[in-house]
Motif scaffolding. Structure first.
Motif, PDB file in Angstrom:
ATOM      1  N   HIS A 167      -6.380 -14.063  51.137  1.00 54.83           N
ATOM      2  CA  HIS A 167      -6.819 -12.790  50.567  1.00 54.83           C
ATOM      3  C   HIS A 167      -5.932 -11.622  50.984  1.00 54.83           C
ATOM      4  N   ALA A 171      -5.918  -7.872  49.397  1.00 59.83           N
ATOM      5  CA  ALA A 171      -6.386  -6.776  50.259  1.00 59.83           C
ATOM      6  C   ALA A 171      -5.325  -5.683  50.370  1.00 59.83           C
ATOM      7  N   LEU A 204     -13.075 -11.313  50.934  1.00 64.40           N
ATOM      8  CA  LEU A 204     -13.117 -10.619  49.646  1.00 64.40           C
ATOM      9  C   LEU A 204     -13.815 -11.449  48.572  1.00 64.40           C
ATOM     10  N   LEU A 265     -12.652  -3.292  48.897  1.00 61.92           N
ATOM     11  CA  LEU A 265     -12.621  -4.683  49.326  1.00 61.92           C
ATOM     12  C   LEU A 265     -13.789  -5.500  48.782  1.00 61.92           C
TER      13      LEU A 265
END
Length: 270
Positions: A167, A171, A204, A265
């Motif tokens: 992720h 992010a 996430l 997020l």
């Protein structure tokens, strides 16, 4: 088999039940490291395939047996052997015998044993053991006990957001003004927040993948006991609600609330 008396859930502390077992688990982990690594793949509750070892199964058996001796008849909801996530009983114990099997097999220290006692649909006690760091966190609804040296854990600067390796790219796009660091394993990321080694960690929401209740419940209670919080994309406090499958989570030690720039997020990935 007898039926568990809900009042008995106030009986032996979870730490008293599991500390000797977790000490034995550490020996099992060391023995596995020094021997041939027998690995197979299973279909996970999230779909797809993931590794499982004989160690996962042995640890689950050790923990489950100890829990069943302490609370006969109390359901133990453990990860291994499950291909789906059903409703979580009001009273039960959630067990992840080796959270982070893949990182463990790669030689990473970012793996954990996580156990959470649930009563009336809410987490009330938990243990998160980090064998590679020789660190154990025991939690009740309002207190946290740490055994071991917290300085063994990595430390992240206050502005860094810790997330899963897969992720980090997303992010970074969602938080262009924030540095992002990768740490595998839900329990480890949350414990870093609980022990003040990171200020924020997130899993996430993604098109594929979600967090199972045994992935996060124990460590979320630790964050809560430390004065922080773990919330899902709907804003629910995961230490105060019935454990269930969630699409993502954000753990923070910020007070009185997380910075607004972290909100992206928890938006579903597209």
């Amino acid at each position: 088999m007898t039926t568990a008396d809900p009042l008995s859930l106030h009986g032996p502390p979870l730490a008293a039940v599991l500390d000797p077992v977790l000490d034995q688990a550490t020996s099992e982990i060391e023995a596995f490291r020094s021997g041939p690594e027998l690995v197979r793949f299973k279909r996970s509750v999230h779909g797809g395939m993931e590794p499982v070892t004989e160690l996962d199964l042995r640890l689950q058996d050790l923990i489950t047996a100890a829990l069943e001796r302490a609370w006969p008849g109390l359901p133990v909801i453990a990860e291994e052997g499950r291909e789906s996530i059903g409703p979580i009983p009001d009273d039960c114990v959630l067990v992840d015998p080796l959270d982070g099997t893949a990182p463990f097999l790669e030689g990473s220290p970012a793996f954990a044993i996580a156990v959470c006692l649930v009563r009336s649909g809410r987490p009330i006690q938990a243990i998160v053991d980090l064998p590679a760091y020789q660190l154990r966190v025991s939690v009740t609804d309002s207190a946290m006990t740490v055994t071991g040296d917290v300085d063994r854990l990595p430390t992240f600067a206050p502005d860094i957001v810790v997330t899963s390796p897969r992720h980090t790219e997303l992010a970074t796009r969602l938080l262009p003004s924030r540095p992002v660091a990768a740490v595998p394993t839900a329990s480890v990321k949350m414990i870093l927040v609980a022990l003040g080694r990171a200020r924020a960690a997130a899993y996430l929401p993604a098109a594929r993948g979600s967090a199972a209740p045994w992935d996060y419940a124990a460590a979320a209670l630790a964050v809560h006991a430390a004065g922080g919080e773990v919330r899902d994309p709907a804003g629910r406090d995961l230490a105060r609600t019935r454990p269930a499958r969630v699409d993502g989570w954000l753990a923070t030690r910020h007070a009185p609330r997380p910075p607004g720039d972290l909100k992206p997020l928890m938006r579903p990935a597209r």
